[in-house]
Design an enzyme around this catalytic site. Structure first.
Site, PDB file in Angstrom:
ATOM      1  N   VAL A  34       0.826  -1.204   0.000  1.00  0.00           N
ATOM      2  CA  VAL A  34       0.000   0.000   0.000  1.00  0.00           C
ATOM      3  C   VAL A  34       0.863   1.257   0.000  1.00  0.00           C
ATOM      4  O   VAL A  34       1.966   1.278   0.555  1.00  0.00           O
ATOM      5  CB  VAL A  34      -0.951   0.038   1.221  1.00  0.00           C
ATOM      6  CG1 VAL A  34      -1.877  -1.157   1.219  1.00  0.00           C
ATOM      7  CG2 VAL A  34      -0.181   0.098   2.535  1.00  0.00           C
ATOM      8  N   CYS A  35       0.363   2.302  -0.664  1.00  0.00           N
ATOM      9  CA  CYS A  35       0.931   3.639  -0.594  1.00  0.00           C
ATOM     10  C   CYS A  35      -0.239   4.619  -0.632  1.00  0.00           C
ATOM     11  O   CYS A  35      -1.394   4.203  -0.545  1.00  0.00           O
ATOM     12  CB  CYS A  35       1.928   3.888  -1.719  1.00  0.00           C
ATOM     13  SG  CYS A  35       1.176   4.037  -3.357  1.00  0.00           S
ATOM     14  N   GLN A  36       0.028   5.902  -0.790  1.00  0.00           N
ATOM     15  CA  GLN A  36      -1.064   6.864  -0.710  1.00  0.00           C
ATOM     16  C   GLN A  36      -1.842   6.993  -2.017  1.00  0.00           C
ATOM     17  O   GLN A  36      -3.056   7.080  -2.030  1.00  0.00           O
ATOM     18  CB  GLN A  36      -0.530   8.237  -0.287  1.00  0.00           C
ATOM     19  CG  GLN A  36      -1.584   9.191   0.236  1.00  0.00           C
ATOM     20  CD  GLN A  36      -2.219   8.682   1.530  1.00  0.00           C
ATOM     21  OE1 GLN A  36      -1.592   7.995   2.317  1.00  0.00           O
ATOM     22  NE2 GLN A  36      -3.489   9.007   1.743  1.00  0.00           N
TER      23      GLN A  36
ATOM     24  N   GLY B  67      -0.995   4.991  -5.075  1.00  0.00           N
ATOM     25  CA  GLY B  67      -0.966   3.793  -5.904  1.00  0.00           C
ATOM     26  C   GLY B  67       0.250   3.676  -6.792  1.00  0.00           C
ATOM     27  O   GLY B  67       0.519   2.604  -7.344  1.00  0.00           O
TER      28      GLY B  67
ATOM     29  N   LEU C 196      -4.236   4.320  -0.780  1.00  0.00           N
ATOM     30  CA  LEU C 196      -5.038   4.501   0.432  1.00  0.00           C
ATOM     31  C   LEU C 196      -5.957   5.707   0.348  1.00  0.00           C
ATOM     32  O   LEU C 196      -6.937   5.789   1.096  1.00  0.00           O
ATOM     33  CB  LEU C 196      -4.112   4.632   1.645  1.00  0.00           C
ATOM     34  CG  LEU C 196      -3.317   3.372   2.026  1.00  0.00           C
ATOM     35  CD1 LEU C 196      -2.359   3.683   3.167  1.00  0.00           C
ATOM     36  CD2 LEU C 196      -4.253   2.232   2.407  1.00  0.00           C
TER      37      LEU C 196
END
Length: 238
Positions: free
Chosen positions: A147-149, A151, A176
Protein backbone atom coordinates in the site's frame (compact mmCIF):
# COMPACT_ATOMS: atom_id res chain seq x y z
CA UNK A 1 16.87 -36.35 -34.87
CA UNK A 2 20.34 -37.11 -36.28
CA UNK A 3 22.58 -34.15 -37.03
CA UNK A 4 24.80 -34.92 -40.06
CA UNK A 5 24.98 -38.56 -38.98
CA UNK A 6 26.84 -37.62 -35.82
CA UNK A 7 24.27 -37.93 -33.08
CA UNK A 8 20.73 -38.08 -31.86
CA UNK A 9 18.76 -36.27 -29.20
CA UNK A 10 16.11 -37.91 -27.07
CA UNK A 11 13.83 -36.10 -24.61
CA UNK A 12 12.50 -37.51 -21.37
CA UNK A 13 8.95 -36.95 -20.14
CA UNK A 14 8.01 -33.52 -18.81
CA UNK A 15 7.80 -32.89 -15.10
CA UNK A 16 5.88 -30.00 -13.53
CA UNK A 17 5.87 -28.04 -10.29
CA UNK A 18 3.41 -25.33 -9.30
CA UNK A 19 5.28 -22.47 -11.00
CA UNK A 20 8.05 -24.11 -13.04
CA UNK A 21 8.01 -26.43 -16.00
CA UNK A 22 11.26 -28.35 -16.21
CA UNK A 23 12.25 -30.30 -19.30
CA UNK A 24 15.14 -32.80 -19.19
CA UNK A 25 16.94 -34.35 -22.14
CA UNK A 26 19.92 -36.58 -22.85
CA UNK A 27 22.10 -36.03 -25.91
CA UNK A 28 23.55 -39.18 -27.59
CA UNK A 29 26.56 -38.55 -29.83
CA UNK A 30 28.04 -41.06 -32.29
CA UNK A 31 31.83 -41.22 -31.95
CA UNK A 32 34.15 -41.55 -34.98
CA UNK A 33 34.77 -45.29 -34.43
CA UNK A 34 31.12 -46.19 -34.13
CA UNK A 35 30.84 -45.90 -30.33
CA UNK A 36 27.92 -44.13 -28.76
CA UNK A 37 28.76 -41.61 -26.07
CA UNK A 38 25.91 -40.45 -23.83
CA UNK A 39 26.22 -36.79 -22.98
CA UNK A 40 25.24 -35.08 -19.75
CA UNK A 41 21.54 -34.40 -19.19
CA UNK A 42 20.37 -31.05 -20.45
CA UNK A 43 17.93 -29.03 -18.36
CA UNK A 44 15.74 -26.22 -19.60
CA UNK A 45 13.54 -24.23 -17.21
CA UNK A 46 10.56 -22.11 -18.11
CA UNK A 47 9.40 -19.70 -15.41
CA UNK A 48 5.78 -18.60 -15.47
CA UNK A 49 5.55 -15.34 -13.52
CA UNK A 50 2.48 -14.56 -11.47
CA UNK A 51 0.61 -11.32 -12.14
CA UNK A 52 0.21 -8.60 -9.52
CA UNK A 53 -3.39 -8.28 -8.31
CA UNK A 54 -4.94 -4.81 -8.32
CA UNK A 55 -7.89 -4.54 -5.97
CA UNK A 56 -10.12 -1.92 -4.39
CA UNK A 57 -10.34 -1.19 -0.68
CA UNK A 58 -13.02 -3.76 0.15
CA UNK A 59 -11.25 -6.48 -1.83
CA UNK A 60 -8.00 -5.62 -0.08
CA UNK A 61 -9.73 -6.00 3.28
CA UNK A 62 -10.81 -9.51 2.27
CA UNK A 63 -7.30 -10.43 1.19
CA UNK A 64 -6.00 -9.51 4.63
CA UNK A 65 -8.86 -10.87 6.76
CA UNK A 66 -9.66 -14.05 4.82
CA UNK A 67 -6.64 -15.00 2.71
CA UNK A 68 -3.94 -13.99 5.18
CA UNK A 69 -2.14 -11.30 3.20
CA UNK A 70 0.47 -9.27 5.11
CA UNK A 71 0.36 -5.49 4.59
CA UNK A 72 3.57 -3.70 3.57
CA UNK A 73 3.32 0.11 3.68
CA UNK A 74 5.88 1.71 1.33
CA UNK A 75 5.08 5.39 2.05
CA UNK A 76 7.52 7.85 3.57
CA UNK A 77 7.72 8.20 7.35
CA UNK A 78 5.65 11.40 7.55
CA UNK A 79 2.62 9.91 5.77
CA UNK A 80 2.98 6.65 7.68
CA UNK A 81 2.94 8.44 11.03
CA UNK A 82 -0.20 10.43 10.14
CA UNK A 83 -2.14 7.21 9.54
CA UNK A 84 -1.37 3.58 8.76
CA UNK A 85 -3.07 0.18 8.85
CA UNK A 86 -2.67 -1.48 12.22
CA UNK A 87 -0.04 -4.27 12.42
CA UNK A 88 1.41 -3.51 8.97
CA UNK A 89 5.08 -3.60 8.02
CA UNK A 90 6.62 -0.22 7.18
CA UNK A 91 9.35 -0.39 4.52
CA UNK A 92 9.55 2.93 2.63
CA UNK A 93 10.34 2.73 -1.07
CA UNK A 94 11.92 6.20 -0.81
CA UNK A 95 13.87 7.57 2.14
CA UNK A 96 14.80 11.12 3.13
CA UNK A 97 17.74 12.40 1.10
CA UNK A 98 20.28 13.92 3.50
CA UNK A 99 23.20 13.93 1.05
CA UNK A 100 25.29 17.10 1.15
CA UNK A 101 26.84 17.32 -2.30
CA UNK A 102 26.23 20.66 -4.02
CA UNK A 103 23.77 19.26 -6.56
CA UNK A 104 21.62 17.64 -3.87
CA UNK A 105 21.70 20.76 -1.69
CA UNK A 106 20.39 22.90 -4.56
CA UNK A 107 17.65 20.41 -5.41
CA UNK A 108 16.66 20.06 -1.75
CA UNK A 109 16.44 23.83 -1.32
CA UNK A 110 14.23 24.22 -4.40
CA UNK A 111 12.07 21.31 -3.28
CA UNK A 112 11.60 22.62 0.26
CA UNK A 113 10.61 26.06 -1.03
CA UNK A 114 7.89 24.69 -3.30
CA UNK A 115 6.64 21.09 -2.99
CA UNK A 116 7.82 20.80 0.59
CA UNK A 117 6.31 24.10 1.68
CA UNK A 118 2.94 23.84 -0.05
CA UNK A 119 2.33 20.09 -0.09
CA UNK A 120 4.41 18.84 2.85
CA UNK A 121 6.35 16.41 0.68
CA UNK A 122 9.78 15.35 2.00
CA UNK A 123 12.87 15.42 -0.24
CA UNK A 124 13.64 11.77 -0.87
CA UNK A 125 15.73 9.28 -2.82
CA UNK A 126 15.20 5.57 -3.63
CA UNK A 127 15.73 3.21 -0.70
CA UNK A 128 18.63 0.96 -1.77
CA UNK A 129 17.76 -1.62 0.91
CA UNK A 130 14.05 -1.86 0.14
CA UNK A 131 13.94 -5.40 -1.27
CA UNK A 132 16.41 -6.78 1.25
CA UNK A 133 14.46 -5.28 4.17
CA UNK A 134 11.20 -6.83 2.97
CA UNK A 135 12.87 -10.22 2.48
CA UNK A 136 14.26 -10.06 6.02
CA UNK A 137 10.72 -9.73 7.38
CA UNK A 138 8.71 -11.84 4.92
CA UNK A 139 9.74 -14.92 2.90
CA UNK A 140 9.12 -14.79 -0.89
CA UNK A 141 6.24 -17.28 -0.62
CA UNK A 142 4.30 -14.83 1.58
CA UNK A 143 1.08 -13.21 0.41
CA UNK A 144 1.79 -9.48 0.35
CA UNK A 145 -0.55 -6.50 0.04
CA UNK A 146 1.50 -3.40 -0.81
CA UNK A 147 0.00 0.00 0.00
CA UNK A 148 0.93 3.64 -0.59
CA UNK A 149 -1.06 6.86 -0.71
CA UNK A 150 -1.78 7.23 -4.45
CA UNK A 151 -0.97 3.79 -5.90
CA UNK A 152 2.19 4.73 -7.82
CA UNK A 153 4.81 3.74 -5.27
CA UNK A 154 3.03 0.47 -4.50
CA UNK A 155 3.12 -0.47 -8.20
CA UNK A 156 6.85 0.28 -8.36
CA UNK A 157 7.42 -1.70 -5.16
CA UNK A 158 5.39 -4.62 -6.51
CA UNK A 159 7.59 -4.74 -9.60
CA UNK A 160 10.75 -4.87 -7.45
CA UNK A 161 9.40 -7.63 -5.23
CA UNK A 162 8.10 -9.58 -8.23
CA UNK A 163 11.59 -9.58 -9.73
CA UNK A 164 12.98 -10.61 -6.33
CA UNK A 165 10.91 -13.79 -6.35
CA UNK A 166 7.70 -12.87 -4.51
CA UNK A 167 4.79 -14.70 -6.16
CA UNK A 168 1.66 -13.48 -4.35
CA UNK A 169 1.47 -9.69 -4.56
CA UNK A 170 -1.51 -7.35 -4.49
CA UNK A 171 -1.87 -3.55 -4.61
CA UNK A 172 -4.77 -1.19 -3.93
CA UNK A 173 -5.75 0.67 -7.10
CA UNK A 174 -5.33 4.43 -6.51
CA UNK A 175 -3.82 3.76 -3.09
CA UNK A 176 -5.04 4.50 0.43
CA UNK A 177 -6.54 7.81 -0.68
CA UNK A 178 -9.36 5.76 -2.25
CA UNK A 179 -10.08 3.64 0.84
CA UNK A 180 -13.30 4.48 2.68
CA UNK A 181 -13.09 5.34 6.40
CA UNK A 182 -13.44 2.26 8.60
CA UNK A 183 -12.31 -0.23 5.94
CA UNK A 184 -9.16 -1.03 7.91
CA UNK A 185 -8.37 -0.58 11.58
CA UNK A 186 -5.85 2.26 11.49
CA UNK A 187 -3.39 4.03 13.77
CA UNK A 188 -2.61 7.76 13.65
CA UNK A 189 -4.00 11.26 13.97
CA UNK A 190 -6.07 11.23 10.76
CA UNK A 191 -7.91 8.91 8.38
CA UNK A 192 -5.94 6.77 5.92
CA UNK A 193 -7.30 8.64 2.88
CA UNK A 194 -6.13 11.99 4.36
CA UNK A 195 -2.60 10.97 5.33
CA UNK A 196 -1.14 12.51 2.17
CA UNK A 197 -2.47 15.99 2.95
CA UNK A 198 0.07 18.34 4.53
CA UNK A 199 1.76 21.70 4.05
CA UNK A 200 0.09 25.05 3.40
CA UNK A 201 -2.62 23.48 1.22
CA UNK A 202 -4.20 22.10 4.38
CA UNK A 203 -4.31 25.58 5.94
CA UNK A 204 -5.29 27.84 3.06
CA UNK A 205 -7.08 25.29 0.91
CA UNK A 206 -7.67 26.21 -2.72
CA UNK A 207 -5.97 29.60 -2.38
CA UNK A 208 -2.62 28.07 -1.41
CA UNK A 209 -3.00 25.37 -4.04
CA UNK A 210 -3.44 27.95 -6.80
CA UNK A 211 -0.69 30.19 -5.41
CA UNK A 212 1.68 27.24 -5.20
CA UNK A 213 0.98 26.29 -8.82
CA UNK A 214 1.60 29.88 -9.93
CA UNK A 215 4.92 30.06 -8.06
CA UNK A 216 6.08 26.74 -9.50
CA UNK A 217 5.20 27.87 -13.05
CA UNK A 218 6.95 31.22 -12.49
CA UNK A 219 10.05 29.47 -11.20
CA UNK A 220 10.18 27.12 -14.19
CA UNK A 221 9.65 30.03 -16.60
CA UNK A 222 12.53 32.02 -15.09
CA UNK A 223 14.75 28.93 -15.09
CA UNK A 224 14.21 27.95 -18.72
CA UNK A 225 13.60 31.39 -20.27
CA UNK A 226 15.77 33.82 -18.27
CA UNK A 227 16.20 36.38 -21.07
CA UNK A 228 12.48 36.61 -21.77
CA UNK A 229 11.71 36.75 -18.05
CA UNK A 230 14.12 39.67 -17.65
CA UNK A 231 12.39 41.61 -20.43
CA UNK A 232 8.97 41.01 -18.87
CA UNK A 233 10.19 42.12 -15.44
CA UNK A 234 11.64 45.27 -16.99
CA UNK A 235 8.12 46.27 -18.14
CA UNK A 236 6.79 46.22 -14.58
CA UNK A 237 6.81 49.77 -13.09
CA UNK A 238 8.76 50.09 -9.88
Amino acid sequence: MAAGGLGTCSWSTLSYTSHFRVQTSSLVVKAPRGRLVRGRPLRQSFVIKAEVKYVNGEEAKQLVAVEGYSVVDVRDTSQFERAHIKSCYHVPLFIENKDNDIGTIIKRTLHNNFSGLFYGLPFTKPNPEFVETVKNQLPPESKVLIVCQEGLRSSAAADKLDRAGFENIACITSGLQSVKPGTFESVGSTELQDAGKAGLVTVQGDISRVLGAILVCAFLFITFFPDLAEKILALIPV
